[in-house]
Scaffold this motif. Sequence first.
Motif, short mmCIF file in Angstrom:
data_model
loop_
_atom_site.label_atom_id
_atom_site.label_comp_id
_atom_site.label_asym_id
_atom_site.label_seq_id
_atom_site.Cartn_x
_atom_site.Cartn_y
_atom_site.Cartn_z
N GLY A 50 0.81 -1.22 0.00
CA GLY A 50 0.00 0.00 0.00
C GLY A 50 0.84 1.26 0.00
O GLY A 50 0.50 2.25 -0.67
N SER A 51 1.93 1.26 0.73
CA SER A 51 2.83 2.42 0.72
C SER A 51 3.43 2.63 -0.66
O SER A 51 3.56 3.77 -1.14
N ALA A 52 3.79 1.53 -1.31
CA ALA A 52 4.35 1.62 -2.66
C ALA A 52 3.31 2.19 -3.63
O ALA A 52 3.63 3.04 -4.48
N ALA A 53 2.07 1.74 -3.51
CA ALA A 53 1.01 2.26 -4.38
C ALA A 53 0.79 3.75 -4.13
O ALA A 53 0.58 4.53 -5.07
N GLY A 54 0.86 4.15 -2.87
CA GLY A 54 0.71 5.56 -2.54
C GLY A 54 1.81 6.42 -3.12
O GLY A 54 1.57 7.50 -3.66
N ARG A 55 3.06 5.92 -3.02
CA ARG A 55 4.20 6.67 -3.58
C ARG A 55 4.10 6.76 -5.10
O ARG A 55 4.37 7.81 -5.70
N ALA A 56 3.70 5.67 -5.72
CA ALA A 56 3.57 5.66 -7.18
C ALA A 56 2.51 6.67 -7.63
O ALA A 56 2.69 7.36 -8.65
N ALA A 57 1.42 6.77 -6.88
CA ALA A 57 0.37 7.73 -7.23
C ALA A 57 0.86 9.17 -7.09
O ALA A 57 0.54 10.02 -7.92
N GLU A 58 1.64 9.43 -6.06
CA GLU A 58 2.16 10.78 -5.85
C GLU A 58 3.14 11.19 -6.96
O GLU A 58 3.23 12.36 -7.31
N LEU A 59 3.85 10.21 -7.50
CA LEU A 59 4.85 10.50 -8.54
C LEU A 59 4.25 10.52 -9.95
O LEU A 59 4.89 10.98 -10.89
N ALA A 60 3.02 10.04 -10.09
CA ALA A 60 2.42 9.89 -11.41
C ALA A 60 2.03 11.24 -12.03
O ALA A 60 1.67 12.18 -11.33
N ASP A 61 2.11 11.29 -13.34
CA ASP A 61 1.66 12.45 -14.11
C ASP A 61 0.17 12.26 -14.38
O ASP A 61 -0.23 11.29 -15.04
#
Length: 217
Positions: free
Chosen positions: A105-116
Amino acid sequence: MDLFSRSWTALRTAVAELPDEYFSRPSGCAGWLVRDLVCHLIIDAQDVLITLVTPAATEPTRDAVTYWNLVEAPTGDDPLDALTVRLAAAYEEPWLLRFHLDDVGSAAGRAAELADPAVRVGTRGEVLTTGDYLCAYVLEWTLHHLDLIAHLPGAAEPPAEGLARSRELLEKIAGAAFPPSFSDKDALLIGTGRRGPAEAEKAELGSWAARLPLVLG
């Protein structure tokens, strides 16, 4: 994008703070214990990660509203639902579920924050912008947050902005608005069949009550 992060963080925090004994209690998802719901969230987090790294070159075919389909009420025969229950039981200890959800879940959250938000991604055979995809998941997180705390009085509720946005999405999916007297939380619970309307609420809904519940798939 920001609302996705706040809703997801609030949900994961609620799971992290659950006492062990609550994992074997019913959730707000009919037929699922809390542990089954948490296992489903792990699978959801994996789906988010997969989708965010699945770019699409074609024009979007769905948006945050049309991402969702109205489907028939589940019968309990869906193989994936059955797998979720078996997988949840295999974890055996609540801390393992917490650990896995925190990790993925933390990884998914970080990926969302970095996404364009303008980048197009593919999922379920459809194409969306990343922004619309993550916006659609605000509804998922908010409903499951309500499921998680359904039988846990005093637990922290989903962010107010997430409740409001989820109500807005559900009304657009349905093509009709809930009565203004309904709180955002009650609109979501009644609209998706997580609780039945009281007589006064049914009267306010009028003919629309016959269309409920709205089952999303």
